[in-house]
Design a protein around this motif. Structure first.
Motif, PDB file in Angstrom:
ATOM      1  N   LEU A 164      -2.916  -3.583   2.234  1.00 48.27           N
ATOM      2  CA  LEU A 164      -1.998  -2.525   2.694  1.00 48.27           C
ATOM      3  C   LEU A 164      -2.720  -1.183   2.602  1.00 48.27           C
ATOM      4  CD1 LEU A 164       1.743  -2.150   2.021  1.00 48.27           C
ATOM      5  CD2 LEU A 164       0.268  -0.218   1.440  1.00 48.27           C
ATOM      6  N   THR A 165      -2.575  -0.351   3.636  1.00 45.90           N
ATOM      7  CA  THR A 165      -3.185   0.976   3.590  1.00 45.90           C
ATOM      8  C   THR A 165      -2.178   2.035   4.018  1.00 45.90           C
ATOM      9  OG1 THR A 165      -5.181   2.247   4.112  1.00 45.90           O
ATOM     10  CG2 THR A 165      -4.186   1.021   5.921  1.00 45.90           C
ATOM     11  N   HIS A 166      -2.415   3.263   3.575  1.00 41.08           N
ATOM     12  CA  HIS A 166      -1.502   4.373   3.839  1.00 41.08           C
ATOM     13  C   HIS A 166      -2.267   5.483   4.543  1.00 41.08           C
ATOM     14  CE1 HIS A 166       2.262   6.504   3.092  1.00 41.08           C
ATOM     15  NE2 HIS A 166       1.577   7.551   2.676  1.00 41.08           N
ATOM     16  N   CYS A 167      -1.619   6.138   5.483  1.00 42.22           N
ATOM     17  CA  CYS A 167      -2.229   7.212   6.274  1.00 42.22           C
ATOM     18  C   CYS A 167      -3.380   6.673   7.124  1.00 42.22           C
ATOM     19  CB  CYS A 167      -2.705   8.362   5.376  1.00 42.22           C
ATOM     20  SG  CYS A 167      -3.080   9.879   6.305  1.00 42.22           S
ATOM     21  N   ASN A 168      -4.281   7.530   7.524  1.00 35.48           N
ATOM     22  CA  ASN A 168      -5.479   7.073   8.218  1.00 35.48           C
ATOM     23  C   ASN A 168      -6.689   7.512   7.418  1.00 35.48           C
ATOM     24  OD1 ASN A 168      -7.836   8.103  10.294  1.00 35.48           O
ATOM     25  ND2 ASN A 168      -7.090   6.058  10.693  1.00 35.48           N
ATOM     26  N   ALA A 169      -7.340   6.526   6.815  1.00 34.56           N
ATOM     27  CA  ALA A 169      -8.601   6.774   6.122  1.00 34.56           C
ATOM     28  C   ALA A 169      -9.652   5.896   6.786  1.00 34.56           C
ATOM     29  CB  ALA A 169      -8.467   6.486   4.636  1.00 34.56           C
ATOM     30  N   GLY A 170      -9.591   5.885   8.104  1.00 35.47           N
ATOM     31  CA  GLY A 170     -10.539   5.099   8.893  1.00 35.47           C
ATOM     32  C   GLY A 170     -11.588   5.999   9.507  1.00 35.47           C
ATOM     33  N   TRP A 171     -12.259   5.502  10.545  1.00 38.37           N
ATOM     34  CA  TRP A 171     -13.372   6.279  11.090  1.00 38.37           C
ATOM     35  C   TRP A 171     -12.896   7.581  11.726  1.00 38.37           C
ATOM     36  CZ3 TRP A 171     -14.421   7.448  16.284  1.00 38.37           C
ATOM     37  CH2 TRP A 171     -13.697   6.747  17.247  1.00 38.37           C
ATOM     38  N   LEU A 172     -11.633   7.619  12.166  1.00 39.49           N
ATOM     39  CA  LEU A 172     -11.117   8.862  12.746  1.00 39.49           C
ATOM     40  C   LEU A 172     -10.977   9.972  11.699  1.00 39.49           C
ATOM     41  CD1 LEU A 172      -8.450   7.344  15.159  1.00 39.49           C
ATOM     42  CD2 LEU A 172     -10.486   8.641  15.851  1.00 39.49           C
ATOM     43  N   ALA A 173     -10.917   9.587  10.426  1.00 43.42           N
ATOM     44  CA  ALA A 173     -10.797  10.587   9.358  1.00 43.42           C
ATOM     45  C   ALA A 173     -12.159  11.027   8.835  1.00 43.42           C
ATOM     46  CB  ALA A 173      -9.964  10.020   8.211  1.00 43.42           C
ATOM     47  N   VAL A 196      -4.098  -6.384   7.999  1.00 47.78           N
ATOM     48  CA  VAL A 196      -3.788  -5.089   7.377  1.00 47.78           C
ATOM     49  C   VAL A 196      -2.329  -4.700   7.632  1.00 47.78           C
ATOM     50  CG1 VAL A 196      -4.464  -2.656   7.219  1.00 47.78           C
ATOM     51  CG2 VAL A 196      -6.182  -4.375   7.827  1.00 47.78           C
ATOM     52  N   TRP A 197      -1.615  -4.391   6.546  1.00 47.60           N
ATOM     53  CA  TRP A 197      -0.293  -3.766   6.655  1.00 47.60           C
ATOM     54  C   TRP A 197      -0.522  -2.267   6.775  1.00 47.60           C
ATOM     55  CZ3 TRP A 197       3.330  -7.150   7.525  1.00 47.60           C
ATOM     56  CH2 TRP A 197       3.339  -8.394   6.902  1.00 47.60           C
ATOM     57  N   VAL A 198      -0.062  -1.679   7.861  1.00 46.87           N
ATOM     58  CA  VAL A 198      -0.313  -0.258   8.128  1.00 46.87           C
ATOM     59  C   VAL A 198       0.983   0.524   7.907  1.00 46.87           C
ATOM     60  CG1 VAL A 198      -1.013   1.415   9.884  1.00 46.87           C
ATOM     61  CG2 VAL A 198      -2.047  -0.877   9.864  1.00 46.87           C
ATOM     62  N   THR A 211      -4.375   4.739  12.537  1.00 45.58           N
ATOM     63  CA  THR A 211      -4.916   3.524  11.899  1.00 45.58           C
ATOM     64  C   THR A 211      -4.682   2.310  12.803  1.00 45.58           C
ATOM     65  OG1 THR A 211      -4.582   4.469   9.716  1.00 45.58           O
ATOM     66  CG2 THR A 211      -4.774   2.069   9.828  1.00 45.58           C
ATOM     67  N   ALA A 212      -3.467   2.210  13.343  1.00 41.63           N
ATOM     68  CA  ALA A 212      -3.174   1.082  14.240  1.00 41.63           C
ATOM     69  C   ALA A 212      -4.095   1.131  15.460  1.00 41.63           C
ATOM     70  CB  ALA A 212      -1.713   1.129  14.662  1.00 41.63           C
ATOM     71  N   TYR A 213      -4.335   2.335  15.969  1.00 44.84           N
ATOM     72  CA  TYR A 213      -5.202   2.493  17.142  1.00 44.84           C
ATOM     73  C   TYR A 213      -6.615   2.002  16.852  1.00 44.84           C
ATOM     74  CZ  TYR A 213      -7.904   4.846  20.787  1.00 44.84           C
ATOM     75  OH  TYR A 213      -8.765   5.127  21.826  1.00 44.84           O
ATOM     76  N   GLU A 214      -7.191   2.500  15.744  1.00 46.69           N
ATOM     77  CA  GLU A 214      -8.597   2.144  15.523  1.00 46.69           C
ATOM     78  C   GLU A 214      -8.771   0.693  15.090  1.00 46.69           C
ATOM     79  OE1 GLU A 214      -9.617   5.335  12.232  1.00 46.69           O
ATOM     80  OE2 GLU A 214     -10.576   3.469  11.695  1.00 46.69           O
ATOM     81  N   LEU A 215      -7.810   0.157  14.319  1.00 42.40           N
ATOM     82  CA  LEU A 215      -7.910  -1.268  13.959  1.00 42.40           C
ATOM     83  C   LEU A 215      -7.811  -2.121  15.228  1.00 42.40           C
ATOM     84  CD1 LEU A 215      -5.670  -1.462  10.740  1.00 42.40           C
ATOM     85  CD2 LEU A 215      -8.160  -1.695  10.845  1.00 42.40           C
ATOM     86  N   GLY A 216      -6.914  -1.733  16.116  1.00 42.89           N
ATOM     87  CA  GLY A 216      -6.743  -2.469  17.374  1.00 42.89           C
ATOM     88  C   GLY A 216      -8.013  -2.463  18.204  1.00 42.89           C
ATOM     89  N   ARG A 217      -8.667  -1.300  18.285  1.00 43.51           N
ATOM     90  CA  ARG A 217      -9.889  -1.201  19.089  1.00 43.51           C
ATOM     91  C   ARG A 217     -11.013  -2.051  18.492  1.00 43.51           C
ATOM     92  NH1 ARG A 217      -6.761  -0.025  22.169  1.00 43.51           N
ATOM     93  NH2 ARG A 217      -6.730   1.659  23.681  1.00 43.51           N
ATOM     94  N   GLU A 218     -10.997  -2.226  17.188  1.00 48.78           N
ATOM     95  CA  GLU A 218     -12.023  -3.056  16.535  1.00 48.78           C
ATOM     96  C   GLU A 218     -11.587  -4.521  16.446  1.00 48.78           C
ATOM     97  OE1 GLU A 218     -15.192  -2.654  14.965  1.00 48.78           O
ATOM     98  OE2 GLU A 218     -15.285  -0.802  16.137  1.00 48.78           O
ATOM     99  N   GLY A 219     -10.380  -4.828  16.912  1.00 48.28           N
ATOM    100  CA  GLY A 219      -9.905  -6.216  16.917  1.00 48.28           C
ATOM    101  C   GLY A 219      -9.462  -6.723  15.555  1.00 48.28           C
ATOM    102  N   VAL A 224       2.197  -2.767  11.781  1.00 44.52           N
ATOM    103  CA  VAL A 224       2.708  -1.463  11.331  1.00 44.52           C
ATOM    104  C   VAL A 224       4.054  -1.686  10.640  1.00 44.52           C
ATOM    105  CG1 VAL A 224       3.432   0.845  12.060  1.00 44.52           C
ATOM    106  CG2 VAL A 224       1.527  -0.304  13.237  1.00 44.52           C
ATOM    107  N   ILE A 225       4.208  -1.055   9.479  1.00 45.62           N
ATOM    108  CA  ILE A 225       5.475  -1.157   8.745  1.00 45.62           C
ATOM    109  C   ILE A 225       6.005   0.247   8.455  1.00 45.62           C
ATOM    110  CG2 ILE A 225       5.072  -3.417   7.668  1.00 45.62           C
ATOM    111  CD1 ILE A 225       4.037  -1.948   5.173  1.00 45.62           C
TER     112      ILE A 225
END
Ligand SMILES: CSC[C@@H](O)[C@@H](O)C(=O)COP(=O)(O)O
Length: 370
Positions: A164-173, A196-198, A211-219, A224-225
């Motif tokens: 489970l992750t909160h906010c966006n701490a992915g490559w966009l951040a 991943v629970w987003v 987060t949903a966008y970038e996870l989706g692009r990486e497959g 999303v919850i």
């Protein structure tokens, strides 16, 4: 990381060598567009309006913002004015102050004519270092995920490992890879079955939109919850670990992150779910130790609470981004953007130098030579 087969970073020096390109994150996930920042004011506006956001990316944008300022006026006065202007854009993430100081320290001893070029080189270096740090966080986090996966009872071995992750701490951040999402990308690329629970992350919805966008692009499989679902999912045994990022980490291991992170940490503790925080060294504020008392918490516009933005699917609207009001006209909103999770709720910190206990001793073991 990937967008429709093309590798992108979140920020780059444009081919003209003088302006800076960024992805406009206010338009995601519905529209992918880029913007050119040509002066310090545009860089400051990009940070404060969250065209760019996320602690490490704010830092790199601030660094390039100083470069843009010095291109127009390399004097001492202009340097100080730009430093002040950029530093005031967002108060919580310490990476901004850290990156601005680094550029100022670099250029101040130089003759004015040499300053813009030096700021350009140093900003590029900060960006490259951020990519390397985030990838290293990914590798250290991967080892944790592999251990969690292997440690599950044999009847659960075929199920995905659930993070489970909160906010966006992915490559966009960040510039690339991300912090909390870097271990997830590494695990996915290593062939682990991961889901991943987003958390949607009201009010700005960085989870649902970014987060949903970038996870989706990486497959990467994800769901999303609503923010309030996490505790329930943990009680039901649907979460193997929580992994989040940090905007400022004290030397004692307190962690400040997007509002709502603290509640997830409390729920994780109550349910025996490990709670990890992934962060690069640029996020550690060695000057403070009590996060609750000492970290400045940004308060953003109440409009972000009383209203919400999304794509209008009505046939006549042409899928335009639309803002709608949620609350009665007379109701006020209050919008603290971050909260502090005390170190005692954090299982471990995942840094670019390895995994540390969330304590001064733990951090000093990794960073004592700095
Ligand atoms: C790698 S990013 C860590 C944090 O910056 C992230 O979790 C976060 O809280 C971002 O907040 P934002 O308000 O979107 O800038």
């Amino acid at each position: 990381m990937n967008i429709d087969g093309t590798a992108w970073r979140t920020i780059w020096l444009e081919k003209d060598g003088h302006s800076v390109g960024v992805i406009d994150q206010t338009q995601l996930p519905h529209k992918f567009s880029t913007l050119k920042l040509s002066n310090c004011q545009e860089a400051a506006t990009a940070i404060s309006t969250m065209i760019v956001r996320g602690a490490p990316l704010i830092g790199v944008t601030g660094a390039y913002g100083l470069m843009l300022a010095l291109q127009e006026d390399p004097s001492d006065n202009a340097l100080e004015a730009a430093f002040k202007q950029l530093n005031a854009t967002r108060p919580t993430a310490v990476n901004l102050r850290w990156a601005l100081k680094r550029i100022r320290d670099k250029v101040k001893p130089l003759q004015p004519a040499k300053r813009a070029e030096a700021a350009r080189a140093e900003s590029a270096l900060i960006a490259e270092e951020d990519v390397a740090m985030c990838e290293a966080i990914g590798n250290h986090g991967l080892a944790i995920i592999q251990k969690l996966a292997a440690g599950r009872p044999s009847v659960r071995q075929k199920e995905p490992i659930q993070v489970l992750t909160h906010c966006n701490a992915g490559w966009l951040a960040t510039v690339d890879w991300g912090t909390a999402l870097a271990p997830i990308y590494k695990a996915h690329r290593a062939g682990l079955n991961i889901h991943v629970w987003v958390d949607e992350t009201r009010p700005r919805n960085q989870g649902a939109s970014l987060t949903a966008y970038e996870l989706g692009r990486e497959g990467v499989p994800h769901t999303v919850i609503v923010d309030n679902a996490g505790g329930h999912l943990m009680q039901q045994g649907y979460v193997d670990a929580v992994v989040v990022g940090s905007d400022r980490t004290t030397r004692s291991g307190d962690v400040c992150n997007k509002i709502g992170t603290y509640l997830k940490a409390l729920a994780a503790l109550d349910n025996g779910v490990p709670f990890y925080v992934a962060l690069p060294a640029s996020t550690i504020d060695w000057s403070i130790s009590d996060g609750v008392a000492e970290i400045p918490i940004e308060t953003r516009s109440a409009m972000e609470v009383t209203h919400i933005q999304g794509r209008n699917n009505n046939a006549s609207s042409n899928n335009q981004l639309t803002t709608v009001q949620l609350t009665p006209n007379q109701s006020e909103g209050f919008n603290p953007a971050f909260d502090v999770t005390p170190a005692r709720l954090v299982t471990a910190l995942i840094t670019e130098r390895g995994v540390a206990a969330a304590s001064e001793t733990g951090l000093m073991e990794l960073y004592c030579d700095d």
